[in-house]
Scaffold this active site. Structure first.
Site, PDB file in Angstrom:
ATOM      1  N   THR A 171       0.894  -1.159   0.000  1.00 25.92           N
ATOM      2  CA  THR A 171       0.000   0.000   0.000  1.00 25.92           C
ATOM      3  C   THR A 171       0.919   1.191   0.000  1.00 25.92           C
ATOM      4  O   THR A 171       2.064   1.080   0.441  1.00 25.92           O
ATOM      5  CB  THR A 171      -0.863   0.028   1.287  1.00 25.92           C
ATOM      6  OG1 THR A 171      -1.828  -1.012   1.227  1.00 25.92           O
ATOM      7  CG2 THR A 171      -1.620   1.328   1.462  1.00 25.92           C
ATOM      8  N   VAL A 200     -12.706  -6.208   0.078  1.00 26.39           N
ATOM      9  CA  VAL A 200     -12.411  -4.831   0.455  1.00 26.39           C
ATOM     10  C   VAL A 200     -11.398  -4.869   1.593  1.00 26.39           C
ATOM     11  O   VAL A 200     -11.562  -5.604   2.560  1.00 26.39           O
ATOM     12  CB  VAL A 200     -13.707  -4.109   0.893  1.00 26.39           C
ATOM     13  CG1 VAL A 200     -13.404  -2.710   1.394  1.00 26.39           C
ATOM     14  CG2 VAL A 200     -14.693  -4.053  -0.269  1.00 26.39           C
ATOM     15  N   GLY A 201     -10.333  -4.089   1.457  1.00 23.89           N
ATOM     16  CA  GLY A 201      -9.274  -4.088   2.471  1.00 23.89           C
ATOM     17  C   GLY A 201      -9.377  -2.897   3.406  1.00 23.89           C
ATOM     18  O   GLY A 201     -10.393  -2.188   3.449  1.00 23.89           O
ATOM     19  N   THR A 222      -0.740  -0.208   7.152  1.00 16.23           N
ATOM     20  CA  THR A 222      -0.449  -1.054   5.995  1.00 16.23           C
ATOM     21  C   THR A 222      -0.190  -2.475   6.492  1.00 16.23           C
ATOM     22  O   THR A 222      -0.186  -2.733   7.689  1.00 16.23           O
ATOM     23  CB  THR A 222       0.751  -0.486   5.192  1.00 16.23           C
ATOM     24  OG1 THR A 222       0.986  -1.309   4.045  1.00 16.23           O
ATOM     25  CG2 THR A 222       2.026  -0.436   6.015  1.00 16.23           C
ATOM     26  N   GLY A 223       0.006  -3.390   5.549  1.00 17.78           N
ATOM     27  CA  GLY A 223       0.225  -4.785   5.912  1.00 17.78           C
ATOM     28  C   GLY A 223      -0.995  -5.599   5.508  1.00 17.78           C
ATOM     29  O   GLY A 223      -1.708  -5.256   4.564  1.00 17.78           O
TER      30      GLY A 223
END
Ligand code: ASP
Length: 305
Positions: A171, A200-201, A222-223
């Site tokens: 990201t 969906v993240g 992030t991750g």
């Protein structure tokens, strides 16, 4: 000059041959985007302009998993998401399951500025993009040779279950603190390689992948998106600052290295508090990151702690 500060990241993840090979190019890109974005802050512009510009740069750059260079999902397509938020009035905009829009973060900015909604997805987001006349591209524009190779290498050699566990992701994100004390944050991603179509993240979720509040801090996470969703990561850092005496660095460390010390999921955070102090924390082998403030010159790191 009043204090200004900026922190950006291009993903926290496992090491790979590709990253080792392009290490210098990653550093050059992180350096250039930091310098360009910091110049915007130095001109006295709003933190929102800075974080949007930083994320646009990384969406356009083929090395980062956002915009052009997005990860390819389980059916061979790219679906992107992005979010942007400012900390004075908590205005926010976000997009998910997005195709064809060259710069998802700029579409999110249009939503922040002009819409009563916060999050638009899929066809509705694309319709809004057309209404706003943002730049569109053919689907093939988003697929880079590297992401195509990753997809082809794994497609036939792994079972569906194994594909779900491939932690090939990234990201981009930016948090800025401007000369008037405004904080803004922005994120953008192509998600996880082989994630299911329609997944969906965290990156599009206000309070999880992206949050900004002038009274506390701005954060990008992030991750592995699912662990950030379970932790409501960005909002969690803001609450820690509101209700404890932890510094921004201590709060980021606490969420990743204490609260989630046993996790096997990847986690990374960048943040700036209401006084312009920067925090960065991650539990992965590397994090592409850079930071700079009026008090300290540019730092660019990938592997180094
Ligand atoms: N959090 C992103 C996602 O799960 C990926 C990443 O940040 O590396 O979609």
């Amino acid at each position: 000059m009043s204090k200004i500060s900026l922190v950006i990241h291009g993903g926290a993840r496992k090491d790979s041959e590709f990253i080792r090979e392009y290490r210098d190019d990653y550093k050059a890109a992180l350096t250039e985007v930091s310098q360009l974005t910091y110049a915007i802050l130095k001109k006295g512009k709003h933190a929102l302009d800075a974080v949007e510009a930083a994320v646009v740069y990384m969406e356009d750059h083929i090395l980062f998993n956002a915009g052009r260079g997005s990860a390819i999902n389980s059916v061979g397509e790219t679906e992107m998401e992005a979010a942007i938020m400012e900390g004075k009035e908590l205005r926010s905009g976000a997009v998910t399951l997005l195709k064809k829009v060259k710069n998802p973060v700029s579409l999110a900015r249009h939503i922040l500025e002009d819409s009563k909604h916060i999050l638009l997805g899929a066809e509705g987001a694309l319709e809004y993009a057309k209404y706003k006349k943002v730049q569109l591209e053919y689907d093939s524009y988003f697929i880079t040779p590297h992401q195509y190779d990753v997809f082809m290498e794994e497609r036939d050699s792994k079972t569906e279950k194994e594909k779900e566990n491939i932690l090939n992701h990234g990201t981009v994100g930016a948090v800025a603190f401007d000369s008037k004390g405004n904080i803004a944050a922005a994120t953008s991603t192509g998600g996880l390689a082989f994630n299911r179509k329609g997944r969906v993240g965290d990156a599009c979720m206000i309070g999880i992948g992206c949050y900004a509040n002038n009274k506390t801090c701005g954060v990008c996470s992030t991750g592995d998106g699912e662990i950030n969703i379970r932790n409501t990561s960005a909002a969690y850092i803001s609450m820690l600052l509101e209700h404890t005496s932890l510094s921004i660095q201590e709060a980021c460390n606490y969420l990743i290295h204490s609260r989630n010390k046993d996790t096997t999921s990847d986690m990374g955070l960048i943040a700036i508090d209401k006084s312009g102090n920067i925090g960065i924390s991650y539990n992965t082998e590397l994090m592409h990151r850079a930071w700079i403030s009026s008090e300290r010159g540019l730092q660019v790191k990938i592997y180094e702690p």
